[in-house]
Design a protein around this motif. Structure first.
Motif, PDB file in Angstrom:
ATOM      1  N   PRO A   4       0.823  -1.212   0.000  1.00 34.76           N
ATOM      2  CA  PRO A   4       0.000   0.000   0.000  1.00 34.76           C
ATOM      3  C   PRO A   4       0.858   1.265   0.000  1.00 34.76           C
ATOM      4  O   PRO A   4       2.029   1.229   0.375  1.00 34.76           O
ATOM      5  N   TRP A   5       0.259   2.338  -0.427  1.00 39.27           N
ATOM      6  CA  TRP A   5       0.897   3.646  -0.398  1.00 39.27           C
ATOM      7  C   TRP A   5       0.336   4.442   0.767  1.00 39.27           C
ATOM      8  O   TRP A   5      -0.811   4.237   1.186  1.00 39.27           O
ATOM      9  N   LEU A   6       1.133   5.375   1.268  1.00 44.95           N
ATOM     10  CA  LEU A   6       0.745   6.253   2.368  1.00 44.95           C
ATOM     11  C   LEU A   6       0.737   7.689   1.869  1.00 44.95           C
ATOM     12  O   LEU A   6       1.713   8.137   1.257  1.00 44.95           O
ATOM     13  N   GLY A   7      -0.350   8.400   2.118  1.00 47.51           N
ATOM     14  CA  GLY A   7      -0.438   9.827   1.814  1.00 47.51           C
ATOM     15  C   GLY A   7      -0.259  10.619   3.089  1.00 47.51           C
ATOM     16  O   GLY A   7      -0.801  10.244   4.141  1.00 47.51           O
ATOM     17  N   VAL A   8       0.494  11.717   3.015  1.00 42.89           N
ATOM     18  CA  VAL A   8       0.778  12.539   4.187  1.00 42.89           C
ATOM     19  C   VAL A   8       0.489  14.000   3.853  1.00 42.89           C
ATOM     20  O   VAL A   8       1.062  14.562   2.912  1.00 42.89           O
ATOM     21  N   ASP A   9      -0.409  14.603   4.634  1.00 44.32           N
ATOM     22  CA  ASP A   9      -0.705  16.029   4.509  1.00 44.32           C
ATOM     23  C   ASP A   9      -0.152  16.721   5.744  1.00 44.32           C
ATOM     24  O   ASP A   9      -0.657  16.529   6.852  1.00 44.32           O
ATOM     25  N   LEU A  10       0.910  17.509   5.559  1.00 43.87           N
ATOM     26  CA  LEU A  10       1.559  18.192   6.677  1.00 43.87           C
ATOM     27  C   LEU A  10       0.751  19.417   7.077  1.00 43.87           C
ATOM     28  O   LEU A  10       0.494  20.286   6.244  1.00 43.87           O
ATOM     29  N   GLY A  11       0.370  19.485   8.333  1.00 42.45           N
ATOM     30  CA  GLY A  11      -0.350  20.641   8.846  1.00 42.45           C
ATOM     31  C   GLY A  11       0.329  21.152  10.099  1.00 42.45           C
ATOM     32  O   GLY A  11       1.206  20.487  10.660  1.00 42.45           O
ATOM     33  N   ASP A  12      -0.062  22.338  10.522  1.00 44.12           N
ATOM     34  CA  ASP A  12       0.532  22.902  11.731  1.00 44.12           C
ATOM     35  C   ASP A  12      -0.044  22.286  13.001  1.00 44.12           C
ATOM     36  O   ASP A  12       0.680  22.079  13.965  1.00 44.12           O
ATOM     37  N   VAL A  46       4.663   8.325  11.687  1.00 43.26           N
ATOM     38  CA  VAL A  46       4.628   7.988  10.264  1.00 43.26           C
ATOM     39  C   VAL A  46       5.507   6.769   9.993  1.00 43.26           C
ATOM     40  O   VAL A  46       5.118   5.853   9.272  1.00 43.26           O
ATOM     41  N   ILE A  47       6.677   6.731  10.602  1.00 40.23           N
ATOM     42  CA  ILE A  47       7.573   5.575  10.437  1.00 40.23           C
ATOM     43  C   ILE A  47       6.911   4.307  10.973  1.00 40.23           C
ATOM     44  O   ILE A  47       7.001   3.239  10.353  1.00 40.23           O
ATOM     45  N   ASP A  48       6.217   4.414  12.097  1.00 40.27           N
ATOM     46  CA  ASP A  48       5.498   3.252  12.647  1.00 40.27           C
ATOM     47  C   ASP A  48       4.475   2.716  11.647  1.00 40.27           C
ATOM     48  O   ASP A  48       4.366   1.508  11.445  1.00 40.27           O
ATOM     49  N   ILE A  49       3.732   3.608  11.001  1.00 40.35           N
ATOM     50  CA  ILE A  49       2.725   3.176  10.027  1.00 40.35           C
ATOM     51  C   ILE A  49       3.404   2.554   8.807  1.00 40.35           C
ATOM     52  O   ILE A  49       2.952   1.533   8.291  1.00 40.35           O
ATOM     53  N   ILE A  50       4.503   3.155   8.350  1.00 38.43           N
ATOM     54  CA  ILE A  50       5.238   2.602   7.208  1.00 38.43           C
ATOM     55  C   ILE A  50       5.660   1.172   7.508  1.00 38.43           C
ATOM     56  O   ILE A  50       5.510   0.276   6.676  1.00 38.43           O
ATOM     57  N   GLU A  51       6.150   0.953   8.718  1.00 37.99           N
ATOM     58  CA  GLU A  51       6.600  -0.387   9.106  1.00 37.99           C
ATOM     59  C   GLU A  51       5.411  -1.341   9.281  1.00 37.99           C
ATOM     60  O   GLU A  51       5.407  -2.442   8.727  1.00 37.99           O
ATOM     61  N   GLN A  52       4.382  -0.919  10.020  1.00 37.66           N
ATOM     62  CA  GLN A  52       3.235  -1.788  10.306  1.00 37.66           C
ATOM     63  C   GLN A  52       2.477  -2.184   9.044  1.00 37.66           C
ATOM     64  O   GLN A  52       2.018  -3.316   8.924  1.00 37.66           O
ATOM     65  N   GLU A  53       2.337  -1.259   8.117  1.00 37.22           N
ATOM     66  CA  GLU A  53       1.543  -1.504   6.914  1.00 37.22           C
ATOM     67  C   GLU A  53       2.395  -1.952   5.726  1.00 37.22           C
ATOM     68  O   GLU A  53       1.856  -2.145   4.635  1.00 37.22           O
ATOM     69  N   SER A  54       3.711  -2.082   5.922  1.00 38.98           N
ATOM     70  CA  SER A  54       4.636  -2.441   4.829  1.00 38.98           C
ATOM     71  C   SER A  54       4.430  -1.538   3.615  1.00 38.98           C
ATOM     72  O   SER A  54       4.248  -2.004   2.486  1.00 38.98           O
ATOM     73  N   VAL A  55       4.446  -0.245   3.865  1.00 35.47           N
ATOM     74  CA  VAL A  55       4.178   0.766   2.834  1.00 35.47           C
ATOM     75  C   VAL A  55       5.262   0.724   1.762  1.00 35.47           C
ATOM     76  O   VAL A  55       6.454   0.672   2.059  1.00 35.47           O
ATOM     77  N   GLY A  56       4.821   0.768   0.504  1.00 34.37           N
ATOM     78  CA  GLY A  56       5.745   0.727  -0.622  1.00 34.37           C
ATOM     79  C   GLY A  56       6.117   2.095  -1.155  1.00 34.37           C
ATOM     80  O   GLY A  56       7.148   2.261  -1.804  1.00 34.37           O
ATOM     81  N   LYS A  57       5.262   3.093  -0.898  1.00 30.13           N
ATOM     82  CA  LYS A  57       5.539   4.450  -1.384  1.00 30.13           C
ATOM     83  C   LYS A  57       4.846   5.433  -0.455  1.00 30.13           C
ATOM     84  O   LYS A  57       3.739   5.174   0.021  1.00 30.13           O
ATOM     85  N   VAL A  58       5.502   6.557  -0.228  1.00 30.39           N
ATOM     86  CA  VAL A  58       4.938   7.622   0.594  1.00 30.39           C
ATOM     87  C   VAL A  58       4.775   8.850  -0.298  1.00 30.39           C
ATOM     88  O   VAL A  58       5.723   9.259  -0.972  1.00 30.39           O
ATOM     89  N   VAL A  59       3.576   9.417  -0.308  1.00 31.50           N
ATOM     90  CA  VAL A  59       3.286  10.624  -1.083  1.00 31.50           C
ATOM     91  C   VAL A  59       3.027  11.746  -0.082  1.00 31.50           C
ATOM     92  O   VAL A  59       2.084  11.669   0.697  1.00 31.50           O
ATOM     93  N   VAL A  60       3.896  12.757  -0.117  1.00 35.70           N
ATOM     94  CA  VAL A  60       3.813  13.874   0.824  1.00 35.70           C
ATOM     95  C   VAL A  60       3.376  15.119   0.060  1.00 35.70           C
ATOM     96  O   VAL A  60       3.927  15.425  -1.005  1.00 35.70           O
ATOM     97  N   GLY A  61       2.412  15.828   0.615  1.00 36.48           N
ATOM     98  CA  GLY A  61       1.919  17.042  -0.023  1.00 36.48           C
ATOM     99  C   GLY A  61       2.964  18.139  -0.061  1.00 36.48           C
ATOM    100  O   GLY A  61       3.621  18.420   0.940  1.00 36.48           O
ATOM    101  N   LEU A  62       3.130  18.736  -1.227  1.00 33.95           N
ATOM    102  CA  LEU A  62       4.044  19.855  -1.419  1.00 33.95           C
ATOM    103  C   LEU A  62       3.202  21.107  -1.618  1.00 33.95           C
ATOM    104  O   LEU A  62       2.588  21.287  -2.671  1.00 33.95           O
ATOM    105  N   PRO A  63       3.155  21.965  -0.605  1.00 37.99           N
ATOM    106  CA  PRO A  63       2.312  23.159  -0.699  1.00 37.99           C
ATOM    107  C   PRO A  63       2.984  24.258  -1.522  1.00 37.99           C
ATOM    108  O   PRO A  63       3.700  25.103  -0.997  1.00 37.99           O
TER     109      PRO A  63
END
Length: 156
Positions: A4-12, A46-63
């Motif tokens: 699976p892929w992980l999406g990350v939206d960075l907020g304050d 985020v690293i915990d989720i990457i490890e637990q879900e065996s994430v293959g790609k991380v998509v991070v929002g670029l504002p």
């Protein structure tokens, strides 16, 4: 079936997270990490989720700014991605991260994802006052779904 892929939206206040299904078809909300003004506090979660879900790609929002250039927030997102890579590398070197390799990490233009997320929440009959706890993870869903859709378009 893929990782699976992980999406990350960075907020304050919160970092929103979304995961894809293993077939890389649909993105769904995966919660928020409360960061109280410092998105770098979300790295370990985020690293915990990457490890637990065996994430293959991380998509991070670029504002990006509306003219397409990278402002202060865009530079912060780039620093966050570098910090994520460095932290995962350090954990792998000390043997405390159970991954065979660091997943691919992609910055993706997130202009207007928050606008789309608010619209989707409104369409789902979530009142405006109740958007705040959901908008970050819904923005991550919009971002990740965009990446999944563009992947399919490229393959077709």
């Amino acid at each position: 079936m893929s990782a699976p892929w992980l999406g990350v939206d960075l907020g304050d206040a919160r970092v929103g997270l979304a995961l894809s299904d293993p077939e890389l078809t649909f993105a769904h909300p995966a919660g928020n990490v409360v960061v109280q003004g410092d998105s770098f506090l979300a790295l370990e979660s985020v690293i915990d989720i990457i490890e637990q879900e065996s994430v293959g790609k991380v998509v991070v929002g670029l504002p990006l700014l509306l003219d397409g250039t990278s402002g202060r927030s865009g530079r912060k997102a780039s620093r966050w991605v570098n910090a994520l890579k460095n932290r995962m590398s350090a954990l792998m070197n000390e043997g405390s991260l159970n991954l065979s390799s660091i997943p691919q990490i992609q910055l993706l233009d997130e202009r207007l994802t928050t606008v789309s997320a608010h619209r989707q929440l409104r369409d789902a009959k979530v009142s405006g006052r109740e958007h705040r706890p959901f908008v970050d993870q819904q923005s991550a869903v919009v971002l990740l779904q965009s990446a999944l859709d563009s992947r399919r378009t490229i393959k077709e």
